[in-house]
Design a protein around this motif. Structure first.
Motif, PDB file in Angstrom:
ATOM      1  N   PRO A 144       0.822  -1.189  -0.184  1.00  0.00           N
ATOM      2  CA  PRO A 144      -0.188  -0.028  -0.088  1.00  0.00           C
ATOM      3  C   PRO A 144       0.899   1.241  -0.162  1.00  0.00           C
ATOM      4  O   PRO A 144       0.499   2.413  -0.727  1.00  0.00           O
ATOM      5  CB  PRO A 144      -0.841  -0.032   1.229  1.00  0.00           C
ATOM      6  N   ALA A 145       2.020   1.332   0.848  1.00  0.00           N
ATOM      7  CA  ALA A 145       2.908   2.530   0.829  1.00  0.00           C
ATOM      8  C   ALA A 145       3.424   2.652  -0.562  1.00  0.00           C
ATOM      9  O   ALA A 145       3.433   4.050  -0.894  1.00  0.00           O
ATOM     10  CB  ALA A 145       3.720   2.280   1.862  1.00  0.00           C
ATOM     11  N   VAL A 146       3.971   1.630  -1.139  1.00  0.00           N
ATOM     12  CA  VAL A 146       4.653   1.800  -2.418  1.00  0.00           C
ATOM     13  C   VAL A 146       3.841   2.334  -3.475  1.00  0.00           C
ATOM     14  O   VAL A 146       3.846   3.126  -4.144  1.00  0.00           O
ATOM     15  CB  VAL A 146       5.058   0.347  -2.936  1.00  0.00           C
ATOM     16  N   ALA A 147       2.463   1.904  -3.478  1.00  0.00           N
ATOM     17  CA  ALA A 147       1.528   2.097  -4.274  1.00  0.00           C
ATOM     18  C   ALA A 147       0.931   3.943  -4.321  1.00  0.00           C
ATOM     19  O   ALA A 147       0.999   4.617  -5.241  1.00  0.00           O
ATOM     20  CB  ALA A 147       0.222   1.645  -4.290  1.00  0.00           C
ATOM     21  N   ILE A 148       0.963   4.312  -2.779  1.00  0.00           N
ATOM     22  CA  ILE A 148       0.443   5.664  -2.530  1.00  0.00           C
ATOM     23  C   ILE A 148       1.715   6.393  -2.765  1.00  0.00           C
ATOM     24  O   ILE A 148       1.594   7.690  -3.524  1.00  0.00           O
ATOM     25  CB  ILE A 148       0.473   5.789  -0.937  1.00  0.00           C
ATOM     26  N   PHE A 149       3.036   6.069  -2.627  1.00  0.00           N
ATOM     27  CA  PHE A 149       4.029   6.929  -2.915  1.00  0.00           C
ATOM     28  C   PHE A 149       4.397   6.811  -4.317  1.00  0.00           C
ATOM     29  O   PHE A 149       5.000   7.936  -4.746  1.00  0.00           O
ATOM     30  CB  PHE A 149       4.977   6.612  -2.048  1.00  0.00           C
ATOM     31  N   TYR A 150       4.171   5.901  -4.909  1.00  0.00           N
ATOM     32  CA  TYR A 150       4.232   5.858  -6.403  1.00  0.00           C
ATOM     33  C   TYR A 150       3.482   7.265  -7.043  1.00  0.00           C
ATOM     34  O   TYR A 150       4.088   7.797  -8.064  1.00  0.00           O
ATOM     35  CB  TYR A 150       4.041   4.552  -7.044  1.00  0.00           C
ATOM     36  N   VAL A 151       2.319   7.245  -6.567  1.00  0.00           N
ATOM     37  CA  VAL A 151       1.478   8.019  -7.064  1.00  0.00           C
ATOM     38  C   VAL A 151       1.924   9.423  -6.761  1.00  0.00           C
ATOM     39  O   VAL A 151       1.739  10.282  -7.518  1.00  0.00           O
ATOM     40  CB  VAL A 151      -0.119   7.834  -6.633  1.00  0.00           C
ATOM     41  N   TRP A 152       2.195   9.604  -5.560  1.00  0.00           N
ATOM     42  CA  TRP A 152       2.835  10.721  -5.042  1.00  0.00           C
ATOM     43  C   TRP A 152       3.953  11.393  -5.941  1.00  0.00           C
ATOM     44  O   TRP A 152       3.951  12.347  -6.311  1.00  0.00           O
ATOM     45  CB  TRP A 152       3.120  10.807  -3.462  1.00  0.00           C
ATOM     46  N   ASP A 153       4.823  10.541  -6.085  1.00  0.00           N
ATOM     47  CA  ASP A 153       6.106  10.650  -6.918  1.00  0.00           C
ATOM     48  C   ASP A 153       5.860  11.095  -8.476  1.00  0.00           C
ATOM     49  O   ASP A 153       6.149  12.103  -8.718  1.00  0.00           O
ATOM     50  CB  ASP A 153       6.941   9.343  -6.966  1.00  0.00           C
ATOM     51  N   ALA A 154       4.692  10.332  -9.047  1.00  0.00           N
ATOM     52  CA  ALA A 154       4.117  10.429 -10.359  1.00  0.00           C
ATOM     53  C   ALA A 154       3.578  11.880 -10.638  1.00  0.00           C
ATOM     54  O   ALA A 154       3.860  12.865 -11.355  1.00  0.00           O
ATOM     55  CB  ALA A 154       3.292   9.744 -10.895  1.00  0.00           C
ATOM     56  N   VAL A 155       2.547  12.137  -9.658  1.00  0.00           N
ATOM     57  CA  VAL A 155       2.314  13.521  -9.592  1.00  0.00           C
ATOM     58  C   VAL A 155       3.154  14.582  -9.356  1.00  0.00           C
ATOM     59  O   VAL A 155       3.253  15.932 -10.045  1.00  0.00           O
ATOM     60  CB  VAL A 155       1.321  13.859  -8.354  1.00  0.00           C
ATOM     61  N   ALA A 156       4.104  14.591  -8.419  1.00  0.00           N
ATOM     62  CA  ALA A 156       5.215  15.581  -8.179  1.00  0.00           C
ATOM     63  C   ALA A 156       6.061  15.639  -9.378  1.00  0.00           C
ATOM     64  O   ALA A 156       6.479  16.878  -9.823  1.00  0.00           O
ATOM     65  CB  ALA A 156       6.140  14.974  -6.804  1.00  0.00           C
ATOM     66  N   ILE A 157       6.390  14.671 -10.079  1.00  0.00           N
ATOM     67  CA  ILE A 157       7.179  14.902 -11.071  1.00  0.00           C
ATOM     68  C   ILE A 157       6.529  15.521 -12.287  1.00  0.00           C
ATOM     69  O   ILE A 157       6.911  16.428 -12.786  1.00  0.00           O
ATOM     70  CB  ILE A 157       7.581  13.328 -11.582  1.00  0.00           C
ATOM     71  N   ALA A 158       5.048  14.931 -12.322  1.00  0.00           N
ATOM     72  CA  ALA A 158       4.436  15.740 -13.475  1.00  0.00           C
ATOM     73  C   ALA A 158       4.281  17.217 -13.405  1.00  0.00           C
ATOM     74  O   ALA A 158       4.017  18.125 -14.118  1.00  0.00           O
ATOM     75  CB  ALA A 158       3.011  15.186 -13.451  1.00  0.00           C
ATOM     76  N   ARG A 159       4.113  17.896 -11.986  1.00  0.00           N
ATOM     77  CA  ARG A 159       3.909  18.911 -11.647  1.00  0.00           C
ATOM     78  C   ARG A 159       5.215  19.887 -11.414  1.00  0.00           C
ATOM     79  O   ARG A 159       5.284  21.035 -11.027  1.00  0.00           O
ATOM     80  CB  ARG A 159       2.980  19.144 -10.326  1.00  0.00           C
ATOM     81  N   GLY A 160       6.291  18.961 -11.603  1.00  0.00           N
ATOM     82  CA  GLY A 160       7.746  19.697 -11.366  1.00  0.00           C
ATOM     83  C   GLY A 160       8.252  19.935 -10.215  1.00  0.00           C
ATOM     84  O   GLY A 160       9.109  20.737  -9.787  1.00  0.00           O
ATOM     85  N   HIS A 161       7.709  19.288  -9.074  1.00  0.00           N
ATOM     86  CA  HIS A 161       8.289  19.508  -7.699  1.00  0.00           C
ATOM     87  C   HIS A 161       9.864  19.177  -7.723  1.00  0.00           C
ATOM     88  O   HIS A 161      10.521  19.746  -7.147  1.00  0.00           O
ATOM     89  CB  HIS A 161       7.648  18.719  -6.722  1.00  0.00           C
ATOM     90  N   TRP A 162      10.093  18.092  -8.452  1.00  0.00           N
ATOM     91  CA  TRP A 162      11.535  17.707  -8.395  1.00  0.00           C
ATOM     92  C   TRP A 162      11.681  17.104  -9.872  1.00  0.00           C
ATOM     93  O   TRP A 162      10.861  16.151 -10.410  1.00  0.00           O
ATOM     94  CB  TRP A 162      11.873  16.620  -7.514  1.00  0.00           C
TER      95      TRP A 162
END
Lengths: 118, 103
Positions: free
Chosen positions: A41-59
């Protein structure tokens, strides 16, 4: 070789914490179903967080220091690996600390082989 | 807006809320949890310090998406929110499954 730096760092984390499993009896790897159910569950949630962050240019990631192996939605393999490795290290730490608190650190010392030990 | 900071704050609130209101594993009252998190924090400063060092960053942040604060070294303060959320979530899930000696 620089492009393996991020993966190498994660490998070092696993190597350094491996003794916790055996010397301090953490039994995290040896409880694989519980580990998998804790990670997924954590990998799934953080994968989504990462994908959104990358898409929005956080990092973004320095191409010199990552392999370039990219998973869906722009998530580097290294990031997925991070979400697996770092929590494993945390669980190993938790269980090792718990065992020391519960059993005392002396209980993990090698048994003396001398005869007549009290 | 520093979206990363906001996301990090929301993550912490959600994971703390999940523990207090739903899972109730008791980790926040557990010495082992806090000691382990302290140990993880120490190693996080070393490893994440390496990942985020501005001299040769592996992870590069958009300044507009975060606060300006980095400490220690070049670690964005938001990374502590992110890390706390990740580790606490996994610990909650681990503890929630109870004390099975195998598997």
């Amino acid at each position: 070789m620089d492009r393996y730096q991020y993966l190498a760092l994660l490998g070092v984390c696993l190597l350094l914490t491996l003794p916790l499993e055996f010397v301090l009896d953490a039994r995290v790897y040896r409880r694989p179903r519980r580990l998998a159910r804790s990670l997924l569950p954590a990998v799934a949630i953080f994968y989504v967080w990462d994908a959104v962050a990358i898409a929005r240019g956080h990092w973004t990631f320095n191409p010199a220091f990552v392999t370039g192996w990219t998973l869906p939605f722009g998530v580097p393999l290294e990031e997925l690996s991070f979400f697996v490795v770092i929590p494993i290290c945390a669980l190993l730490s938790l269980e090792a600390v718990r065992n020391i608190l519960d059993r005392g650190w002396r209980s993990f010392l090698p048994r003396s082989r001398s005869v007549g030990q009290g | 807006m520093p979206e990363y900071a906001v996301a990090g704050g929301i993550g912490v609130l959600l994971v703390v809320g999940a523990e207090l209101a739903w899972f109730r594993t008791g980790i926040f009252s557990s010495r082992a949890y806090w000691i382990a998190m302290g140990i993880c924090l120490f190693f996080m400063v070393l490893s994440n310090g390496w990942l985020t060092k501005l001299s040769a960053p592996i992870v590069i942040y958009d300044a507009a998406m975060k606060t300006p604060w980095r400490f220690p070294f070049d670690i964005p303060v938001e990374d502590y929110l992110f890390g706390f959320t990740l580790l606490t979530l996994v610990v909650i899930l681990w503890e929630h499954q109870g004390d099975s000696p195998s598997g």
